[in-house]
Design a protein around this motif. Structure first.
Motif, PDB file in Angstrom:
ATOM      1  N   ALA A 135     -13.809  87.899  -1.467  1.00 55.95           N
ATOM      2  CA  ALA A 135     -13.824  88.945  -2.786  1.00 55.95           C
ATOM      3  C   ALA A 135     -14.952  88.512  -3.688  1.00 55.95           C
ATOM      4  N   ASP A 136     -15.218  87.112  -3.868  1.00 60.55           N
ATOM      5  CA  ASP A 136     -16.168  86.756  -4.617  1.00 60.55           C
ATOM      6  C   ASP A 136     -17.584  87.200  -4.043  1.00 60.55           C
ATOM      7  N   VAL A 137     -17.901  87.045  -2.917  1.00 60.61           N
ATOM      8  CA  VAL A 137     -19.076  87.471  -2.275  1.00 60.61           C
ATOM      9  C   VAL A 137     -19.060  88.983  -2.611  1.00 60.61           C
ATOM     10  N   ALA A 138     -17.955  89.836  -2.325  1.00 62.29           N
ATOM     11  CA  ALA A 138     -18.199  91.210  -2.613  1.00 62.29           C
ATOM     12  C   ALA A 138     -18.504  91.748  -4.225  1.00 62.29           C
ATOM     13  N   GLU A 139     -17.857  90.932  -4.835  1.00 60.97           N
ATOM     14  CA  GLU A 139     -18.172  91.061  -6.329  1.00 60.97           C
ATOM     15  C   GLU A 139     -19.701  90.948  -6.625  1.00 60.97           C
ATOM     16  N   GLU A 140     -20.125  89.773  -6.250  1.00 58.93           N
ATOM     17  CA  GLU A 140     -21.513  89.377  -6.393  1.00 58.93           C
ATOM     18  C   GLU A 140     -22.463  90.636  -5.984  1.00 58.93           C
ATOM     19  N   ALA A 141     -22.147  91.021  -4.490  1.00 59.92           N
ATOM     20  CA  ALA A 141     -22.891  92.016  -3.891  1.00 59.92           C
ATOM     21  C   ALA A 141     -22.718  93.422  -4.378  1.00 59.92           C
ATOM     22  N   GLY A 142     -21.791  93.619  -5.555  1.00 62.33           N
ATOM     23  CA  GLY A 142     -21.312  95.016  -5.825  1.00 62.33           C
ATOM     24  C   GLY A 142     -20.714  96.029  -4.945  1.00 62.33           C
ATOM     25  N   MET A 143     -19.837  95.294  -3.965  1.00 64.55           N
ATOM     26  CA  MET A 143     -19.321  96.210  -2.688  1.00 64.55           C
ATOM     27  C   MET A 143     -17.870  96.085  -2.926  1.00 64.55           C
ATOM     28  N   ILE A 144     -17.114  96.782  -1.931  1.00 62.86           N
ATOM     29  CA  ILE A 144     -15.597  96.732  -2.153  1.00 62.86           C
ATOM     30  C   ILE A 144     -15.149  96.487  -0.432  1.00 62.86           C
ATOM     31  N   LEU A 145     -14.124  95.319  -0.482  1.00 64.78           N
ATOM     32  CA  LEU A 145     -13.762  94.870   0.557  1.00 64.78           C
ATOM     33  C   LEU A 145     -12.572  95.849   0.849  1.00 64.78           C
ATOM     34  N   LEU A 146     -12.145  96.369   2.235  1.00 69.66           N
ATOM     35  CA  LEU A 146     -11.273  97.114   2.790  1.00 69.66           C
ATOM     36  C   LEU A 146     -10.436  96.261   3.709  1.00 69.66           C
ATOM     37  N   HIS A 147      -9.274  95.911   3.114  1.00 72.12           N
ATOM     38  CA  HIS A 147      -8.231  95.045   4.022  1.00 72.12           C
ATOM     39  C   HIS A 147      -7.455  96.141   5.010  1.00 72.12           C
ATOM     40  N   VAL A 168      -5.003  87.772  -5.139  1.00 72.84           N
ATOM     41  CA  VAL A 168      -6.531  87.830  -5.335  1.00 72.84           C
ATOM     42  C   VAL A 168      -6.975  88.422  -6.601  1.00 72.84           C
ATOM     43  N   ASN A 169      -6.526  89.565  -6.882  1.00 72.85           N
ATOM     44  CA  ASN A 169      -6.614  90.397  -8.178  1.00 72.85           C
ATOM     45  C   ASN A 169      -7.953  90.591  -8.481  1.00 72.85           C
ATOM     46  N   SER A 170      -8.765  91.282  -7.342  1.00 72.05           N
ATOM     47  CA  SER A 170     -10.154  91.456  -7.627  1.00 72.05           C
ATOM     48  C   SER A 170     -10.363  93.006  -7.482  1.00 72.05           C
ATOM     49  N   PRO A 171     -11.291  93.382  -8.413  1.00 71.69           N
ATOM     50  CA  PRO A 171     -11.650  94.846  -8.313  1.00 71.69           C
ATOM     51  C   PRO A 171     -12.395  95.211  -7.147  1.00 71.69           C
ATOM     52  N   ALA A 172     -13.035  94.134  -6.318  1.00 74.41           N
ATOM     53  CA  ALA A 172     -13.601  94.094  -4.915  1.00 74.41           C
ATOM     54  C   ALA A 172     -12.735  93.994  -3.724  1.00 74.41           C
ATOM     55  N   LEU A 173     -11.494  94.154  -4.011  1.00 72.61           N
ATOM     56  CA  LEU A 173     -10.556  94.067  -2.826  1.00 72.61           C
ATOM     57  C   LEU A 173      -9.284  94.781  -2.873  1.00 72.61           C
ATOM     58  N   LYS A 174      -9.529  96.119  -1.755  1.00 74.51           N
ATOM     59  CA  LYS A 174      -8.773  97.306  -1.877  1.00 74.51           C
ATOM     60  C   LYS A 174      -7.986  97.340  -0.434  1.00 74.51           C
ATOM     61  N   VAL A 175      -7.215  98.379  -0.116  1.00 77.77           N
ATOM     62  CA  VAL A 175      -6.391  98.552   0.903  1.00 77.77           C
ATOM     63  C   VAL A 175      -6.932  99.597   1.962  1.00 77.77           C
ATOM     64  N   ALA A 176      -7.378  99.238   3.087  1.00 72.94           N
ATOM     65  CA  ALA A 176      -7.492 100.667   4.303  1.00 72.94           C
ATOM     66  C   ALA A 176      -6.127 100.590   4.883  1.00 72.94           C
ATOM     67  N   TRP A 177      -5.736 101.789   4.667  1.00 71.88           N
ATOM     68  CA  TRP A 177      -4.539 102.131   5.368  1.00 71.88           C
ATOM     69  C   TRP A 177      -4.429 102.542   6.923  1.00 71.88           C
ATOM     70  N   ASP A 178      -3.941 101.758   7.635  1.00 76.07           N
ATOM     71  CA  ASP A 178      -4.016 102.265   9.204  1.00 76.07           C
ATOM     72  C   ASP A 178      -2.288 102.181   9.926  1.00 76.07           C
ATOM     73  N   ALA A 179      -2.006 103.772   9.798  1.00 74.18           N
ATOM     74  CA  ALA A 179      -0.550 103.968  10.222  1.00 74.18           C
ATOM     75  C   ALA A 179      -0.252 103.212  11.418  1.00 74.18           C
ATOM     76  N   ALA A 180      -1.111 103.275  12.418  1.00 73.81           N
ATOM     77  CA  ALA A 180      -0.763 102.895  13.902  1.00 73.81           C
ATOM     78  C   ALA A 180      -0.509 101.397  14.003  1.00 73.81           C
ATOM     79  N   ASN A 181      -1.139 100.625  13.269  1.00 72.48           N
ATOM     80  CA  ASN A 181      -0.994  99.277  13.091  1.00 72.48           C
ATOM     81  C   ASN A 181       0.237  98.831  12.681  1.00 72.48           C
ATOM     82  N   PHE A 182       0.616  99.613  11.433  1.00 73.75           N
ATOM     83  CA  PHE A 182       2.153  99.414  10.930  1.00 73.75           C
ATOM     84  C   PHE A 182       3.098  99.767  11.970  1.00 73.75           C
ATOM     85  N   VAL A 183       2.979 100.585  12.684  1.00 69.48           N
ATOM     86  CA  VAL A 183       3.922 101.120  13.636  1.00 69.48           C
ATOM     87  C   VAL A 183       3.963 100.021  14.809  1.00 69.48           C
ATOM     88  N   GLN A 184       2.921  99.519  15.204  1.00 67.17           N
ATOM     89  CA  GLN A 184       3.001  98.498  16.302  1.00 67.17           C
ATOM     90  C   GLN A 184       3.677  97.295  16.003  1.00 67.17           C
TER      91      GLN A 184
END
Length: 282
Positions: A135-147, A168-184
């Motif tokens: 997240a520190d790298v992403a903040e420095e680069a001005g980008m958003i990580l999607l977990h 982590v509590n960073s504005p540069a770390l958010k959620v990518a939602w993948d329903a199939a992976n949850f089901v699995q």
């Protein structure tokens, strides 16, 4: 009952699930109505391993075709947690450079595998340390990580995904939602995850799966609550990307694969879901 109030989401897709050649990837996605592409690999080479010349050639091709990049689908964090922190930090810097060249603000990442027989709780602190460094790298680069909630990593179930995001509590770390992976991994996506993760949900990856055998299915044809999720996101005011990741024809060395025909099947299945929910894609 079809909703009469419509919103528009940006349709994208994992280009390398169509073909190794980015020109073919772009042509198929545009034929399906997408103006964005999610880049995981091009010419058979992972995004973090493309040379500067290849990245520039890809950027030129995308520009010529009027195609934009929704996200860099990096493999960052899809390694064993026992590797040094610096291992993935360095690879993320390469992914961030690719994102800069391709004018993308999102980078998809994962939260680390762990060895057989290792208790998942025992790696928590190591995972949080690594995710914070990323997240520190992403903040420095001005980008958003999607977990992405991939199976067999630390953040495979909603509670641990939430633990990562909140710790982590960073504005540069958010959620990518993948329903199939949850089901699995035995999770009912909407009932067990949506309310917890919605405040952090930034990106929708579109695929579905069956509880019975884990098989990946077109959106709306599995147990991933895709329609309920799309309806709820619409009601919540979501206006982001919906990225097709069909996985309908097995896997290849760089991830899931579908081919042009199966990719079209996946796109049409999702179009049926969005039409029922009153969501337009463009």
């Amino acid at each position: 009952m079809v909703s009469t109030t419509q919103v528009t989401w940006q349709l994208s897709g994992f280009g390398d699930e169509i073909d190794d050649d980015p020109a073919v990837q772009i042509a198929v996605l545009q034929a399906l109505g997408a103006n964005h592409i999610e880049v995981r690999s091009a010419w058979g080479t992972n995004i973090v391993d493309l040379s500067d010349e290849q990245l520039q050639a890809l950027a030129t091709l995308l520009s010529e075709k009027g195609m934009k990049v929704s996200a860099i689908a990096s493999p960052i964090g899809k390694v064993d947690v026992s590797l040094p922190v610096e291992h993935e930090v360095e690879r993320l810097r390469r992914a961030a450079n690719a994102a800069k060249v391709l004018d993308a603000k999102y980078i998809r990442i994962f939260s680390f595998y762990y060895g057989e027989g290792v208790q998942v709780e025992s790696i928590r602190d190591a995972v949080i340390e690594r995710m914070r460094a990323l997240a520190d790298v992403a903040e420095e680069a001005g980008m958003i990580l999607l977990h992405e909630n991939e199976k067999d990593i630390f953040g495979d179930v909603p509670d641990r995904v939430l633990d990562i995001i909140e710790s982590v509590n960073s504005p540069a770390l958010k959620v990518a939602w993948d329903a199939a992976n949850f089901v699995q991994v035995g999770v009912k996506p909407f009932d067990e995850g949506y309310a917890k993760l919605r405040p952090h949900l930034e990106y929708l990856q579109v695929k579905d799966a069956l509880f019975a055998n884990g098989h990946v299915m077109p959106a709306g044809e599995g147990d991933g609550d895709v329609l309920r999720t799309v309806e709820a996101l619409k009601a919540d005011g979501y206006e982001g990307f919906a990225s097709l990741e069909p996985h309908l024809a097995g896997a290849h060395g760089l991830g899931g694969f579908s081919g042009p025909a199966a990719f079209g099947i996946a796109a049409r299945a999702f179009a049926k879901v969005t039409a029922e929910a009153g969501v337009q894609t463009a």
